[in-house]
Design an enzyme around this catalytic site. Sequence first.
Site, PDB file in Angstrom:
ATOM      1  CD  GLN A   1      30.207  -0.256  10.631  1.00 44.71           C
ATOM      2  OE1 GLN A   1      30.197   0.588   9.763  1.00 44.71           O
ATOM      3  NE2 GLN A   1      31.078  -1.242  10.635  1.00 44.71           N
TER       4      GLN A   1
ATOM      5  CD  GLU B   1      24.731  -9.734  11.619  1.00 41.25           C
ATOM      6  OE1 GLU B   1      24.704 -10.539  10.690  1.00 41.25           O
ATOM      7  OE2 GLU B   1      25.592  -9.762  12.514  1.00 41.25           O
TER       8      GLU B   1
END
Lengths: 158, 325
Positions: B48, B284
């Site tokens: 990420q 998310e």
Amino acid sequence: MKDIKINVNGKTHKLNIKEDERLVDTLRNRLGLTGVKEGCSEGECGACTVIMDGETVTSCTVLTFQAKGKEIITIEGINGGNKIHPIQQAFLDEGAVQCGFCTPGMILSAKVLLDKNPEPTREEARKAISGNLCRCTGYNKIVDAIIKASKYLKREGN
Amino acid sequence: MIKEGIGLGTMFYGTGYGNGFPDVSKAEAVLRADGKVAVHTGATEVGQGAKTAMTQIACEVLGLKVNDIILISEDTSNMPDSGTAAASRQTYNTGNAVKKTCEDLREKIKEEAKLKLNLNTDVGLKLKDGYVYVETLPEKSIALKDLAKDKSLKIKGSFTAQTTEMDPETGQGAPYWPYTFGACAVKVSVDTLTGEVNVLKAVFTQDVGRAINPSLVEGQMDGGFSMALGYALLEDINVDNGKIKNDSFTNYLIPTSLDMIDIDNILIEDPENTAPYGAKGVGEPVMIPVTPAILNAIYDAVKVRITEIPVTPSRVLKELNKSKK
């Protein structure tokens, strides 16, 4: 056991292999080429992609004896193993790498595309990597990287 | 017949563990003898971009270049705990811990520089490119490596997010802080003969507070969209009597490059005042509004409300047939 010769990344190896040995295992375990990633083990995910005589294959579904006399290129040998390849540079520049597990296969699929078609469209780039699954990137930055790589390669006159 | 429709999905998401659960990130910063700064923190990199974001934050605070920050984030014997790379919390929580720790190191460096340069005060001292200098008289300066020569400077710091428990009776309260917001609009086509749904176009907006690294945020948005596209249309683990039937990529289908489309990603920057440089988590949140948008677009196209995912062709045909009766 069986004696064979295969050419991997420009070097010929004489190997004594098991008859049912998979190419992915030969490359990773005998030759230490761990840039070849094993994902699904059934030819679906493309992580273990290598180039065999100019075409991509999933090395988990190729038996090593089938590679006899063939020329294999893995990510380690994509640019003679010394310098970063323009496709790799483009992947870095475009942020096309996240967890990295699909990256070697993606880059090799991109190389086969660009070897045959130096100026692909985005759709052609999508098609070329459609056998390589990626869970992180959503593919778009990988497509960006392939288009950028085609420009880098053109500039270098490759 | 091919029918087209447009749908919108919106979402808000609370960063971190929330609901009063202790959400703590720690960091250590050390000025090394070579003038580089080692930042030790347990922000796990899973692709990420945590390592990039933490390095950028340390660079910004200390006026150093990327190569002058040594980030140690994977050796558990050599770094403090910074919690999980989960709950979209690393940029906000560990980013805050790294920023605070580096700021304390910066003040300690200024204090040392004041002594070494025989100054009255550390007011007006700046750090840039490995030097501390007096802003109004830049030739009055000392290299970080000369400061660290006979004394290593080390700071430990931590950040704890402000979360409170909800009222267990009423469910009221403020369980998370901060929240992020997002919206997604898609255009889909539905083939009424085959039941196939294709996403044709998407505009995706995500509030990020401040994008520490815009390219990484876009990568998260593309990835979240792709996961949600699979969630909406393709991915079915098909549990039967407790056994997962679709247990390989042959029948558990995740999107390929041909299922994905180019997305018009729009980053909304509205800095959050408790966040490092205003940055909030997006890992998310970027998955949440996409599936509702696709379902709304299907409704817009064929006026059938599908409430079960994935929306496979057979499910579409079943619902279309039901609506005809």
